[in-house]
Design a protein around this motif. Structure first.
Motif, PDB file in Angstrom:
ATOM      1  N   ARG A 287      30.218  14.388  23.126  1.00 28.26           N
ATOM      2  CA  ARG A 287      29.601  14.200  21.806  1.00 28.26           C
ATOM      3  C   ARG A 287      30.258  13.050  21.061  1.00 28.26           C
ATOM      4  O   ARG A 287      29.581  12.275  20.382  1.00 28.26           O
ATOM      5  CB  ARG A 287      29.689  15.491  21.001  1.00 28.26           C
ATOM      6  CG  ARG A 287      28.753  16.564  21.505  1.00 28.26           C
ATOM      7  CD  ARG A 287      28.682  17.746  20.559  1.00 28.26           C
ATOM      8  NE  ARG A 287      29.934  18.465  20.471  1.00 28.26           N
ATOM      9  CZ  ARG A 287      30.223  19.582  21.125  1.00 28.26           C
ATOM     10  NH1 ARG A 287      29.334  20.119  21.934  1.00 28.26           N
ATOM     11  NH2 ARG A 287      31.380  20.175  20.971  1.00 28.26           N
TER      12      ARG A 287
ATOM     13  N   ILE B 128      28.807   9.849  22.228  1.00 29.02           N
ATOM     14  CA  ILE B 128      27.478   9.649  21.640  1.00 29.02           C
ATOM     15  C   ILE B 128      27.608   9.150  20.207  1.00 29.02           C
ATOM     16  O   ILE B 128      26.938   8.199  19.804  1.00 29.02           O
ATOM     17  CB  ILE B 128      26.664  10.960  21.697  1.00 29.02           C
ATOM     18  CG1 ILE B 128      26.291  11.269  23.153  1.00 29.02           C
ATOM     19  CG2 ILE B 128      25.425  10.883  20.813  1.00 29.02           C
ATOM     20  CD1 ILE B 128      25.757  12.663  23.368  1.00 29.02           C
TER      21      ILE B 128
ATOM     22  N   ILE C 204      20.827   5.903  24.206  1.00 27.17           N
ATOM     23  CA  ILE C 204      22.138   6.549  24.054  1.00 27.17           C
ATOM     24  C   ILE C 204      22.636   7.026  25.413  1.00 27.17           C
ATOM     25  O   ILE C 204      23.797   6.819  25.765  1.00 27.17           O
ATOM     26  CB  ILE C 204      22.065   7.730  23.060  1.00 27.17           C
ATOM     27  CG1 ILE C 204      21.689   7.239  21.661  1.00 27.17           C
ATOM     28  CG2 ILE C 204      23.393   8.488  23.015  1.00 27.17           C
ATOM     29  CD1 ILE C 204      21.330   8.356  20.692  1.00 27.17           C
TER      30      ILE C 204
ATOM     31  N   CYS D 178      26.047   5.721  27.246  1.00 25.83           N
ATOM     32  CA  CYS D 178      27.147   6.669  27.437  1.00 25.83           C
ATOM     33  C   CYS D 178      27.327   7.116  28.881  1.00 25.83           C
ATOM     34  O   CYS D 178      28.343   7.724  29.211  1.00 25.83           O
ATOM     35  CB  CYS D 178      26.908   7.907  26.575  1.00 25.83           C
ATOM     36  SG  CYS D 178      26.925   7.575  24.813  1.00 25.83           S
TER      37      CYS D 178
ATOM     38  N   VAL E  96      22.291  14.438  26.480  1.00 21.44           N
ATOM     39  CA  VAL E  96      22.341  13.746  25.189  1.00 21.44           C
ATOM     40  C   VAL E  96      21.469  14.471  24.175  1.00 21.44           C
ATOM     41  O   VAL E  96      21.866  14.665  23.020  1.00 21.44           O
ATOM     42  CB  VAL E  96      21.925  12.268  25.346  1.00 21.44           C
ATOM     43  CG1 VAL E  96      21.707  11.608  23.995  1.00 21.44           C
ATOM     44  CG2 VAL E  96      22.971  11.511  26.150  1.00 21.44           C
TER      45      VAL E  96
END
Length: 105
Positions: free
Chosen positions: A27, A30, A45, A49, A56
């Motif tokens: 997290r 993100i 995203i 990542c 996600v």
């Protein structure tokens, strides 16, 4: 005097929840991507990542429910961004703190 200055119990609980969300490396990655990239869709995203889109999406659902990120819909697409400047300041300060610790080592 110190006791009177402490936040209310519900505020402490809410703060602990936010820090708990930020304690997860996935997290946090993100959130950092949103810090650097601004408003992004789930697929962007995930690519940034190195996570799956479903992972996600799940993380964003948790972050959104806690008010850390916000979403804007455009047709079928949802675009996510940090909720406000306070989240950005918190992350900037934490990153500066970690960098400061590395400089002292």
């Amino acid at each position: 005097m110190v006791t009177a200055a402490l936040p209310a119990d519900d505020k402490i609980t809410e703060l602990a929840h936010v820090f708990g969300l930020l304690a997860d490396p996935g997290r946090l990655r993100i959130i950092t991507a949103l810090l650097e990239g601004g408003e992004m869709c789930v697929c962007d995203i995930a690519a940034a990542c190195g996570h799956s889109e479903s992972g996600v999406s799940h993380a964003l659902r948790l972050l959104r429910a806690s008010g850390v990120v916000r979403a804007r819909r455009s047709g079928r697409m949802a675009y996510y961004r940090l909720a406000d400047s306070h989240v950005r300041m918190l992350l900037d300060l934490a990153l500066a703190h970690v960098g400061h610790q590395e400089d002292e080592a």
